[in-house]
Design a protein around this motif. Structure first.
Motif, PDB file in Angstrom:
ATOM      1  N   ILE A  32    -119.050  -4.452 -15.218  1.00  0.00           N
ATOM      2  CA  ILE A  32    -118.295  -3.243 -15.579  1.00  0.00           C
ATOM      3  C   ILE A  32    -116.830  -3.590 -15.828  1.00  0.00           C
ATOM      4  CG2 ILE A  32    -117.412  -1.057 -14.665  1.00  0.00           C
ATOM      5  CD1 ILE A  32    -120.132  -0.651 -13.332  1.00  0.00           C
ATOM      6  N   ALA A  33    -116.249  -4.419 -14.963  1.00  0.00           N
ATOM      7  CA  ALA A  33    -114.836  -4.787 -15.113  1.00  0.00           C
ATOM      8  C   ALA A  33    -114.609  -5.530 -16.432  1.00  0.00           C
ATOM      9  CB  ALA A  33    -114.404  -5.651 -13.930  1.00  0.00           C
ATOM     10  N   THR A  37    -112.453  -3.767 -19.395  1.00  0.00           N
ATOM     11  CA  THR A  37    -111.175  -4.445 -19.600  1.00  0.00           C
ATOM     12  C   THR A  37    -111.074  -4.987 -21.021  1.00  0.00           C
ATOM     13  OG1 THR A  37    -111.045  -5.080 -17.266  1.00  0.00           O
ATOM     14  CG2 THR A  37    -109.661  -6.297 -18.815  1.00  0.00           C
ATOM     15  N   LEU A  38    -112.145  -5.630 -21.480  1.00  0.00           N
ATOM     16  CA  LEU A  38    -112.148  -6.244 -22.814  1.00  0.00           C
ATOM     17  C   LEU A  38    -112.704  -5.320 -23.888  1.00  0.00           C
ATOM     18  CD1 LEU A  38    -113.404  -9.829 -21.846  1.00  0.00           C
ATOM     19  CD2 LEU A  38    -111.046  -9.004 -22.056  1.00  0.00           C
ATOM     20  N   HIS A  39    -113.263  -4.183 -23.471  1.00  0.00           N
ATOM     21  CA  HIS A  39    -113.835  -3.200 -24.408  1.00  0.00           C
ATOM     22  C   HIS A  39    -114.892  -3.846 -25.304  1.00  0.00           C
ATOM     23  CE1 HIS A  39    -110.684  -0.444 -23.146  1.00  0.00           C
ATOM     24  NE2 HIS A  39    -109.788  -1.380 -23.407  1.00  0.00           N
ATOM     25  N   THR A 285    -125.623  -0.929 -18.202  1.00  0.00           N
ATOM     26  CA  THR A 285    -124.961  -1.500 -19.386  1.00  0.00           C
ATOM     27  C   THR A 285    -125.184  -0.652 -20.644  1.00  0.00           C
ATOM     28  OG1 THR A 285    -126.838  -2.926 -20.005  1.00  0.00           O
ATOM     29  CG2 THR A 285    -125.208  -3.831 -18.467  1.00  0.00           C
ATOM     30  N   ILE A 286    -126.255   0.140 -20.695  1.00  0.00           N
ATOM     31  CA  ILE A 286    -126.456   0.968 -21.890  1.00  0.00           C
ATOM     32  C   ILE A 286    -125.504   2.153 -21.892  1.00  0.00           C
ATOM     33  CG2 ILE A 286    -128.887   0.292 -21.871  1.00  0.00           C
ATOM     34  CD1 ILE A 286    -129.599   3.218 -21.242  1.00  0.00           C
ATOM     35  N   HIS A 287    -124.755   2.329 -20.796  1.00  0.00           N
ATOM     36  CA  HIS A 287    -123.756   3.392 -20.713  1.00  0.00           C
ATOM     37  C   HIS A 287    -122.341   2.858 -20.917  1.00  0.00           C
ATOM     38  CE1 HIS A 287    -127.256   5.038 -18.566  1.00  0.00           C
ATOM     39  NE2 HIS A 287    -126.795   6.226 -18.851  1.00  0.00           N
ATOM     40  N   PHE A 288    -122.206   1.581 -21.291  1.00  0.00           N
ATOM     41  CA  PHE A 288    -120.884   0.977 -21.383  1.00  0.00           C
ATOM     42  C   PHE A 288    -119.976   1.626 -22.425  1.00  0.00           C
ATOM     43  CE2 PHE A 288    -121.499  -3.519 -19.386  1.00  0.00           C
ATOM     44  CZ  PHE A 288    -121.540  -2.914 -18.148  1.00  0.00           C
TER      45      PHE A 288
END
Length: 338
Positions: A32-33, A37-39, A285-288
């Motif tokens: 998540i970080a 952070t890096l989008h 991760t599919i909600h990123f």
């Protein structure tokens, strides 16, 4: 309901290990970080929505998250034999490839462009974006089921069951006051209803409720492939794959996981369910591309639905809750705006 609660307690007693859950939480926190952070999702993958490389990028992100969490799970449950099981690799890679292709698929843009009237193009774009999973997920899994998982009992949890129905009704009922409260908030009405600024009824000369109804059916369908992959294929379907694995060393024989040795699990008929923890890490991760709070909450929601799928051997509960909440949010927004 009592039987369902017993199943859930049995699963938790068999699966819960403090160090495993703590390290899994750390792993997902790192993922998540990095993303926020890096989008990675919004800045890299979604920056080129029509790129043919999008499925490849999605595969890399999903596989890293899932196999990393699965490695932790296999270590703590002494199931290193899984990594030597060809069916495990085939099953999980099918899931990753199919969902990555689904996530990166943009063919529905061309489908919608067949409509020259912009009012119909925009409507078709939204509807096709929700329905293309019929071809990109349901069809491939159906073929895999027919030609590989021939002896499975039921198509990955799609067989309706009454078990747990009361629990699902209660969970959905608890959401009603929360959704009603949220519907009074400005940010809620900025996002819902998703059926907005659409006027296909004018081009088709039909009542607006008819086109809205068609859209909402497609909108609800979009939750089917998610449940089918994550709770059906990776929990219910994978449980059959895990049964084919056999410990290879004396240490693995004497330290088999609680799924095999727990009397509660054996009596409840829940031996070797598909692991929930790796599933929810990938599910997060599919909600990123969404707000951080939604990604974090998906971990808890995904875990609850995963454990319920272990117990009921059905994904209908997850579908009921997911689609129910989605339609309640749409209805609440329509009510506020009208």
């Amino acid at each position: 309901m009592t039987e369902l609660l017993r199943d859930i307690r049995a699963y938790l007693r068999a699966d819960f290990k403090l160090a495993l859950y703590a390290l899994t939480a750390l792993w997902v926190a790192v993922l998540i970080a990095i993303n926020y952070t890096l989008h990675l999702e919004n800045g890299l993958i979604d920056a080129q929505p029509l790129s043919p490389w999008r499925p490849v990028w999605y595969f890399g992100m999903y596989a890293t998250a899932y196999y990393g969490a699965f490695w932790l799970w296999s270590q703590f449950h002494h199931r290193l034999d899984i990594w030597r099981n060809p069916r495990f690799w085939l099953h999980t890679l099918v899931a990753l490839v199919v969902f990555s292709y689904y996530a990166g698929f943009a063919g529905y843009v061309d489908w919608a462009q067949q409509f020259s009237d912009y009012r119909l193009y925009l409507y078709a774009y939204k509807v096709f974006s929700n329905l293309h999973s019929i071809l990109t997920i349901v069809l491939p899994l159906g073929l895999y089921y027919l030609f590989v998982d021939k002896n499975q009992s039921g198509f990955y949890g799609l067989k309706p069951k009454r078990k747990g129905l009361l629990v699902y009704l209660m969970l959905l009922g608890l959401m009603v006051p929360i959704i009603l409260f949220a519907s009074f908030q400005p940010d809620f009405l900025e996002a819902y209803p998703t059926y907005r600024n659409l006027t296909p009824h004018e081009a088709l000369h039909v009542p607006e409720w008819l086109t809205a109804f068609g859209y909402e059916l497609a909108y609800g369908w979009d939750f089917v492939p998610t449940e089918l992959i994550f709770r059906g294929f990776l929990i219910i379907g994978l449980s059959y794959v895990l049964r084919t694995g056999s410990p290879q060393t004396e240490n693995e024989v004497t330290t088999q996981p609680a799924y095999l040795t727990s009397p509660a699990i054996a009596q409840r008929g829940l031996a070797r369910p598909g692991p929930v923890l790796p599933m929810i890490v990938w599910y997060a991760t599919i909600h990123f591309g969404r707000p951080l709070g939604e990604t974090i909450s998906s971990l808890f929601g995904g875990y609850i639905l995963g454990v319920l799928a272990v117990s009921t051997r059905s994904i209908w509960g997850g579908l009921f809750i997911h689609i129910g909440i989605a339609w309640l949010m749409e209805a609440a927004a329509f009510w506020q705006l009208h």
